[in-house]
Scaffold this motif. Structure first.
Motif, mmCIF file in Angstrom:
data_model
loop_
_atom_site.group_PDB
_atom_site.id
_atom_site.type_symbol
_atom_site.label_atom_id
_atom_site.label_comp_id
_atom_site.label_asym_id
_atom_site.label_seq_id
_atom_site.Cartn_x
_atom_site.Cartn_y
_atom_site.Cartn_z
ATOM 1 N N PRO A 188 8.200 1.527 94.753
ATOM 2 C CA PRO A 188 7.400 2.686 94.335
ATOM 3 C C PRO A 188 7.095 2.631 92.845
ATOM 4 O O PRO A 188 7.928 2.204 92.040
ATOM 5 C CB PRO A 188 8.304 3.879 94.679
ATOM 6 C CG PRO A 188 9.686 3.324 94.695
ATOM 7 C CD PRO A 188 9.557 1.905 95.184
ATOM 8 N N SER A 189 5.902 3.039 92.486
ATOM 9 C CA SER A 189 5.494 2.999 91.084
ATOM 10 C C SER A 189 6.197 4.086 90.274
ATOM 11 O O SER A 189 6.568 5.132 90.801
ATOM 12 C CB SER A 189 3.972 3.179 90.969
ATOM 13 O OG SER A 189 3.587 4.423 91.539
ATOM 14 N N GLY A 190 6.379 3.783 88.992
ATOM 15 C CA GLY A 190 6.958 4.765 88.097
ATOM 16 C C GLY A 190 8.466 4.749 88.006
ATOM 17 O O GLY A 190 9.039 5.389 87.120
ATOM 18 N N ARG A 191 9.143 4.031 88.896
ATOM 19 C CA ARG A 191 10.603 3.996 88.876
ATOM 20 C C ARG A 191 11.084 2.955 87.855
ATOM 21 O O ARG A 191 10.407 1.962 87.602
ATOM 22 C CB ARG A 191 11.164 3.643 90.248
ATOM 23 C CG ARG A 191 10.777 4.615 91.335
ATOM 24 C CD ARG A 191 11.480 5.957 91.134
ATOM 25 N NE ARG A 191 11.401 6.782 92.329
ATOM 26 C CZ ARG A 191 10.412 7.600 92.617
ATOM 27 N NH1 ARG A 191 9.380 7.698 91.777
ATOM 28 N NH2 ARG A 191 10.423 8.332 93.713
ATOM 29 N N LEU A 192 12.272 3.189 87.308
ATOM 30 C CA LEU A 192 12.819 2.270 86.315
ATOM 31 C C LEU A 192 13.069 0.902 86.916
ATOM 32 O O LEU A 192 12.750 -0.130 86.302
ATOM 33 C CB LEU A 192 14.123 2.845 85.743
ATOM 34 C CG LEU A 192 14.862 1.946 84.723
ATOM 35 C CD1 LEU A 192 13.971 1.638 83.533
ATOM 36 C CD2 LEU A 192 16.170 2.607 84.290
ATOM 37 N N TYR A 193 13.626 0.862 88.135
ATOM 38 C CA TYR A 193 13.915 -0.432 88.751
ATOM 39 C C TYR A 193 12.631 -1.190 89.075
ATOM 40 O O TYR A 193 12.613 -2.420 89.081
ATOM 41 C CB TYR A 193 14.780 -0.275 90.002
ATOM 42 C CG TYR A 193 14.274 0.704 91.021
ATOM 43 C CD1 TYR A 193 13.234 0.365 91.885
ATOM 44 C CD2 TYR A 193 14.843 1.956 91.143
ATOM 45 C CE1 TYR A 193 12.763 1.255 92.820
ATOM 46 C CE2 TYR A 193 14.379 2.855 92.087
ATOM 47 C CZ TYR A 193 13.342 2.496 92.927
ATOM 48 O OH TYR A 193 12.866 3.387 93.864
ATOM 49 N N THR A 194 11.541 -0.472 89.347
ATOM 50 C CA THR A 194 10.267 -1.140 89.582
ATOM 51 C C THR A 194 9.754 -1.798 88.307
ATOM 52 O O THR A 194 9.268 -2.941 88.326
ATOM 53 C CB THR A 194 9.226 -0.136 90.097
ATOM 54 O OG1 THR A 194 9.707 0.472 91.302
ATOM 55 C CG2 THR A 194 7.898 -0.816 90.375
ATOM 56 N N LYS A 195 9.890 -1.091 87.197
ATOM 57 C CA LYS A 195 9.465 -1.657 85.914
ATOM 58 C C LYS A 195 10.300 -2.882 85.555
ATOM 59 O O LYS A 195 9.772 -3.883 85.059
ATOM 60 C CB LYS A 195 9.570 -0.601 84.816
ATOM 61 C CG LYS A 195 8.622 0.582 85.003
ATOM 62 C CD LYS A 195 8.798 1.615 83.909
ATOM 63 C CE LYS A 195 7.855 2.805 84.110
ATOM 64 N NZ LYS A 195 8.039 3.842 83.064
ATOM 65 N N ILE A 196 11.610 -2.800 85.821
ATOM 66 C CA ILE A 196 12.477 -3.946 85.548
ATOM 67 C C ILE A 196 12.062 -5.139 86.402
ATOM 68 O O ILE A 196 11.971 -6.268 85.923
ATOM 69 C CB ILE A 196 13.951 -3.580 85.811
ATOM 70 C CG1 ILE A 196 14.427 -2.537 84.802
ATOM 71 C CG2 ILE A 196 14.834 -4.820 85.759
ATOM 72 C CD1 ILE A 196 15.841 -2.035 85.073
ATOM 73 N N ALA A 197 11.788 -4.887 87.683
ATOM 74 C CA ALA A 197 11.393 -5.964 88.589
ATOM 75 C C ALA A 197 10.095 -6.620 88.136
ATOM 76 O O ALA A 197 9.962 -7.855 88.162
ATOM 77 C CB ALA A 197 11.247 -5.421 90.010
ATOM 78 N N ILE A 198 9.130 -5.824 87.696
ATOM 79 C CA ILE A 198 7.849 -6.374 87.253
ATOM 80 C C ILE A 198 8.020 -7.200 85.973
ATOM 81 O O ILE A 198 7.458 -8.299 85.838
ATOM 82 C CB ILE A 198 6.825 -5.244 87.027
ATOM 83 C CG1 ILE A 198 6.476 -4.591 88.370
ATOM 84 C CG2 ILE A 198 5.558 -5.783 86.369
ATOM 85 C CD1 ILE A 198 5.568 -3.387 88.240
ATOM 86 N N VAL A 199 8.823 -6.693 85.047
ATOM 87 C CA VAL A 199 9.066 -7.436 83.804
ATOM 88 C C VAL A 199 9.772 -8.749 84.104
ATOM 89 O O VAL A 199 9.441 -9.804 83.537
ATOM 90 C CB VAL A 199 9.901 -6.581 82.830
ATOM 91 C CG1 VAL A 199 10.345 -7.425 81.632
ATOM 92 C CG2 VAL A 199 9.089 -5.389 82.343
ATOM 93 N N MET A 200 10.750 -8.729 85.013
ATOM 94 C CA MET A 200 11.454 -9.965 85.374
ATOM 95 C C MET A 200 10.508 -10.951 86.056
ATOM 96 O O MET A 200 10.632 -12.162 85.884
ATOM 97 C CB MET A 200 12.625 -9.647 86.297
ATOM 98 C CG MET A 200 13.736 -8.819 85.664
ATOM 99 S SD MET A 200 14.434 -9.549 84.153
ATOM 100 C CE MET A 200 13.683 -8.520 82.889
ATOM 101 N N THR A 201 9.562 -10.414 86.842
ATOM 102 C CA THR A 201 8.566 -11.276 87.478
ATOM 103 C C THR A 201 7.677 -11.950 86.438
ATOM 104 O O THR A 201 7.207 -13.081 86.636
ATOM 105 C CB THR A 201 7.699 -10.453 88.451
ATOM 106 O OG1 THR A 201 8.543 -9.793 89.397
ATOM 107 C CG2 THR A 201 6.724 -11.341 89.203
ATOM 108 N N LEU A 202 7.442 -11.276 85.328
ATOM 109 C CA LEU A 202 6.647 -11.852 84.248
ATOM 110 C C LEU A 202 7.438 -12.895 83.465
ATOM 111 O O LEU A 202 6.895 -13.925 83.044
ATOM 112 C CB LEU A 202 6.180 -10.743 83.302
ATOM 113 C CG LEU A 202 5.151 -9.753 83.860
ATOM 114 C CD1 LEU A 202 4.958 -8.601 82.885
ATOM 115 C CD2 LEU A 202 3.828 -10.452 84.120
ATOM 116 N N ILE A 203 8.724 -12.633 83.256
ATOM 117 C CA ILE A 203 9.550 -13.539 82.457
ATOM 118 C C ILE A 203 9.822 -14.836 83.204
ATOM 119 O O ILE A 203 9.806 -15.930 82.619
ATOM 120 C CB ILE A 203 10.874 -12.847 82.074
ATOM 121 C CG1 ILE A 203 10.608 -11.706 81.087
ATOM 122 C CG2 ILE A 203 11.862 -13.843 81.469
ATOM 123 C CD1 ILE A 203 11.841 -10.918 80.733
#
Length: 329
Positions: A299-314
């Motif tokens: 789900p968008s807006g959640r902290l764990y979602t943001k972490i997952a997206i950043v890790m996907t970028l790294i």
């Protein structure tokens, strides 16, 4: 003397005939041949650093598709996953045997020449370099796509009125970020970058567990077997272990090349554990509703979602230098 010379000629005539294991269970290693191997630039990577590099090379963004692979083939398709992992581990040991068989073998094209002559070298080199080049380009495109979704509408003015915007801008920025890692000629130093990639993979799995516990919970059901979806599952499982092109590079960079099989075993087991855990957790959480990349279900807006997206970028950025190392060499 004659017996000694005959024995030496026989060993030279069929270097690939060495057994993987002796009757006592110990691996056969020709120390003289091993010592003649030309190092990859600056040899001397320790066992732990070689493990970091190899694990980072194998563990990739394919982990995001593991839950989808299980949803397509069912729970029993995980048996195919185990089989693919075992086959890829075995073929990795065959690469090491090829490199021990001749002192001039230091790259994958060298293996092709040893097996099939000059034509084999050209064929292997063509496919390997094209594959690595396209994967490297796809990493930059992936970064541009994901960053454009996170920060849409970005742009910058350049000279002569030229403007970079959206995906183009982010691809250029990703290239600028990853460029310094390609200057690291010693794979022992590059291991620190690989360590960052492994942290990113672990954080991605933790984010998935976090999502399951705090949001939808675990369903505990799903298809047992779906024959129609097995080809899709099999293809995705092979993608997860597709890192063989950089195996010779990592092998040649090691301080003690005799331990490559141990490095390969450790890395394969660690990657299999991460892949399998993500597959099981993702399918338990989202069931047959899981999407081709499990992060799309978050789900968008959640902290764990943001972490997952950043890790996907790294994650792709940490692998870039390893992928292009055979090309630059």
């Amino acid at each position: 003397m004659e017996d000694h010379e005959t024995s030496g000629l026989g060993a030279t005539a069929s270097p690939l005939g060495e057994p993987l294991l002796t009757a006592t269970g110990k691996r056969v290693v020709d120390r003289d041949t091993e010592a003649q191997l030309p190092p990859y630039r600056s040899a001397g990577a320790s066992f732990s650093r070689a493990c970091l590099n190899l694990t980072n090379a194998v563990s990739g963004v394919g982990v995001l598709a593991m839950p989808y692979a299980v949803s397509r083939g069912g729970w029993l398709s995980l048996a195919l996953f185990a089989l693919v992992g075992a086959v890829c581990y075995y073929t990795g040991t065959l690469i090491a045997r090829c490199m021990r068989a001749d002192g001039s073998v230091a790259t994958y094209p060298d293996v092709g020449q040893l097996a099939f002559g000059a034509a084999g070298r050209r064929t292997v080199a063509l496919f390997m370099y094209v594959e690595l080049y396209l994967v490297a380009v796809s990493f930059l495109v992936l970064e541009g796509d994901n960053l454009d979704k996170l920060f849409p509408g970005a742009g910058v003015e350049l000279l002569a009125g030229y403007r970079l915007r959206g995906k183009q801008l982010y691809i250029v920025l990703a290239g600028a970020v990853v460029l310094p890692t390609t200057w690291l000629k010693n794979l022992g130093v590059l291991a620190y970058v690989s360590a960052l990639g492994l942290v990113a993979s672990a954080a991605l799995t933790v984010s998935l567990v976090w999502a399951g516990v705090s949001e939808s919970g675990f369903r505990g059901s799903g298809n047992v077997l779906n024959l129609a979806g097995l080809p899709t599952s099999l293809g995705l499982y092979f993608v997860c272990f597709a890192g063989h092109a950089v195996f010779p590079t990592i092998y040649s960079s090691m301080k003690n090349r005799e331990r490559f099989s141990q490095v390969l075993l450790f890395s394969s087991a660690l990657c299999s554990l991460n892949y399998g855990l993500t597959a099981v957790l993702g399918y338990l959480i989202y069931g047959d509703d899981v999407r081709s990349q499990v992060t799309l279900n978050l789900p968008s807006g959640r902290l764990y979602t943001k972490i997952a997206i950043v890790m996907t970028l790294i994650n792709p950025l940490t692998k870039y230098a390893l992928l292009v190392a055979p090309i630059t060499a």
